[in-house]
Design a protein around this motif. Structure first.
Motif, PDB file in Angstrom:
ATOM      1  N   GLU B  21     -42.876  66.477 -18.643  1.00 22.77           N
ATOM      2  CA  GLU B  21     -43.604  65.840 -19.442  1.00 22.77           C
ATOM      3  C   GLU B  21     -42.646  65.502 -20.949  1.00 22.77           C
ATOM      4  O   GLU B  21     -42.423  64.563 -21.526  1.00 22.77           O
ATOM      5  CB  GLU B  21     -45.090  65.830 -19.961  1.00 22.77           C
ATOM      6  CG  GLU B  21     -45.972  65.749 -18.645  1.00 22.77           C
ATOM      7  CD  GLU B  21     -46.479  64.438 -18.197  1.00 22.77           C
ATOM      8  OE1 GLU B  21     -45.829  63.297 -18.541  1.00 22.77           O
ATOM      9  OE2 GLU B  21     -47.385  64.309 -17.235  1.00 22.77           O
ATOM     10  N   GLU B  51     -46.094  60.075 -23.111  1.00 24.27           N
ATOM     11  CA  GLU B  51     -45.722  61.393 -22.350  1.00 24.27           C
ATOM     12  C   GLU B  51     -45.721  62.729 -23.343  1.00 24.27           C
ATOM     13  O   GLU B  51     -45.818  63.990 -22.757  1.00 24.27           O
ATOM     14  CB  GLU B  51     -44.090  61.422 -21.862  1.00 24.27           C
ATOM     15  CG  GLU B  51     -43.802  59.941 -20.847  1.00 24.27           C
ATOM     16  CD  GLU B  51     -44.592  60.146 -19.684  1.00 24.27           C
ATOM     17  OE1 GLU B  51     -45.537  61.079 -19.340  1.00 24.27           O
ATOM     18  OE2 GLU B  51     -44.071  59.273 -18.722  1.00 24.27           O
ATOM     19  N   HIS B  54     -49.044  63.938 -22.897  1.00 30.33           N
ATOM     20  CA  HIS B  54     -49.529  64.515 -21.505  1.00 30.33           C
ATOM     21  C   HIS B  54     -48.897  65.951 -21.795  1.00 30.33           C
ATOM     22  O   HIS B  54     -49.475  67.045 -21.095  1.00 30.33           O
ATOM     23  CB  HIS B  54     -48.678  63.891 -20.551  1.00 30.33           C
ATOM     24  CG  HIS B  54     -48.977  62.405 -20.203  1.00 30.33           C
ATOM     25  ND1 HIS B  54     -48.440  61.480 -19.555  1.00 30.33           N
ATOM     26  CD2 HIS B  54     -50.242  61.932 -20.705  1.00 30.33           C
ATOM     27  CE1 HIS B  54     -48.978  60.391 -19.545  1.00 30.33           C
ATOM     28  NE2 HIS B  54     -50.155  60.346 -20.274  1.00 30.33           N
ATOM     29  N   ILE B 128     -54.502  61.723 -17.678  1.00 32.76           N
ATOM     30  CA  ILE B 128     -52.785  61.519 -17.717  1.00 32.76           C
ATOM     31  C   ILE B 128     -52.922  60.340 -16.655  1.00 32.76           C
ATOM     32  O   ILE B 128     -52.110  59.229 -16.803  1.00 32.76           O
ATOM     33  CB  ILE B 128     -52.128  62.662 -17.131  1.00 32.76           C
ATOM     34  CG1 ILE B 128     -52.086  63.792 -18.106  1.00 32.76           C
ATOM     35  CG2 ILE B 128     -50.810  62.207 -16.754  1.00 32.76           C
ATOM     36  CD1 ILE B 128     -51.366  65.127 -17.950  1.00 32.76           C
ATOM     37  N   GLU B 132     -50.590  56.599 -16.820  1.00 32.00           N
ATOM     38  CA  GLU B 132     -49.637  56.436 -15.460  1.00 32.00           C
ATOM     39  C   GLU B 132     -49.676  54.948 -15.001  1.00 32.00           C
ATOM     40  O   GLU B 132     -48.573  54.454 -14.397  1.00 32.00           O
ATOM     41  CB  GLU B 132     -49.406  57.432 -14.378  1.00 32.00           C
ATOM     42  CG  GLU B 132     -49.501  58.938 -14.863  1.00 32.00           C
ATOM     43  CD  GLU B 132     -48.312  59.161 -15.703  1.00 32.00           C
ATOM     44  OE1 GLU B 132     -47.172  58.439 -15.443  1.00 32.00           O
ATOM     45  OE2 GLU B 132     -47.898  60.301 -16.521  1.00 32.00           O
TER      46      GLU B 132
HETATM   47 FE   LIG Z   1     -46.701  61.439 -17.935  1.00 31.23          FE
END
Ligand SMILES: [Fe+2]
Ligand SMILES: [Fe+2]
Lengths: 77, 193
Positions: B21, B51, B54, B128, B132
């Motif tokens: 990530e 990201e 995350h 997460i 996505e």
């Molecule tokens: Fe991610």
């Protein structure tokens, strides 16, 4: 923007934070831009500026600064 | 939530996710700094922020489980670069990202399906996975728009090239870090979907 060797060098100097005189034709690109991601940032920026496409397969053909400049000029209309 | 213990293998895996990530965030962040295409810049900056978040969520998850992340030296992206090299134009960037995001979603989905999944890990994966979905959406849409400039054939052949590399990289990862993933895969503890 229509590409000229001068404009390409200016653009390269800007992205690489170098003096324009430091960008010599005979320099291997990998010496000038040691970090691989910076090379990609540079190539993407040059494509944006001169509205051209350089693909991954073409990258090995570019060994020196002169090669890069020639390729951009030949692609730029 | 009670801090149920996770195994060392799972700790390694969460650490591997965390580093991947972070690498994703750094990649998108650098690209997003200067861009001519302001629509892509907008989405890429959001993608970068996601990201990063995350990476934080995995760090927090490990912290909640009273564990430090393991310093995993190689990320999934490093292996991509070793296999196919760095992408050179924005279409290639988006194509490799789409392939990568699908792989991540697949892996997170398998992990989420574990019957005895730790509740902290489950909650992190749920958070997460929400993001996505959007990652795949915007990239697929942008790739479609790039067909005008790059042609549909080139976009498709680029995706195909990266798909093949992804398959090879995944098999290599399984070979090298199999012991960490094996536990997950072999448990046969997946819930019926
Ligand atoms: Fe991610
Ligand atoms: Fe993602």
């Amino acid at each position: 923007m229509k590409a000229t060797a001068e404009k390409i060098r200016q653009e390269m100097a800007k992205v690489l934070h170098l003096n324009i005189d430091a960008i010599k034709d005979e320099y291997p690109l990998k010496t000038l831009v040691a970090e691989s991601f910076l090379l990609i940032e540079l190539v993407i920026e040059l494509q944006d500026t001169f509205d051209i496409i350089i693909s991954q397969d073409e990258l090995p053909k570019i060994e020196t600064v002169a090669n890069l400049i020639e390729m951009i000029i030949s692609k730029s209309k | 939530m009670e801090a149920m213990k996770i195994t060392e293998s799972e700790r390694w895996l969460l650490s591997f996710y965390r580093v991947s990530e972070i690498n994703g965030a750094q990649f998108f962040g650098r690209l997003a700094k200067n861009m001519k295409d302001k629509k892509i810049q907008y989405d890429l900056t959001k993608h970068f922020a996601d990201e990063s978040q995350h990476a934080w969520l995995w760090t927090k998850c490990l912290g909640d489980l009273n564990m430090d992340p393991i310093n995993v030296m190689e990320s999934y992206q490093d292996q991509y670069v070793a296999a196919v090299g760095l992408p050179t134009n924005m279409m290639e960037v988006l194509a490799i990202t789409q392939v990568f995001e699908r792989r991540v979603i697949g892996q997170y989905g398998v992990h989420r399906g574990l019957k005895d999944i730790n509740p902290y890990v489950a909650a992190t994966l749920d958070l997460i996975m929400e993001d996505e979905k959007w990652h795949i959406e915007w990239i697929t849409q942008s790739l479609k728009e790039m067909e005008t400039k790059f042609t549909k054939e080139v976009v498709i052949s680029t995706l195909k090239k990266y798909h093949e590399a992804d398959q090879a990289v995944y098999e290599k990862t399984l070979k090298e870090h199999g012991e960490h993933l094996k536990e997950l895969m072999d448990k046969k503890a997946f819930k019926a979907w």
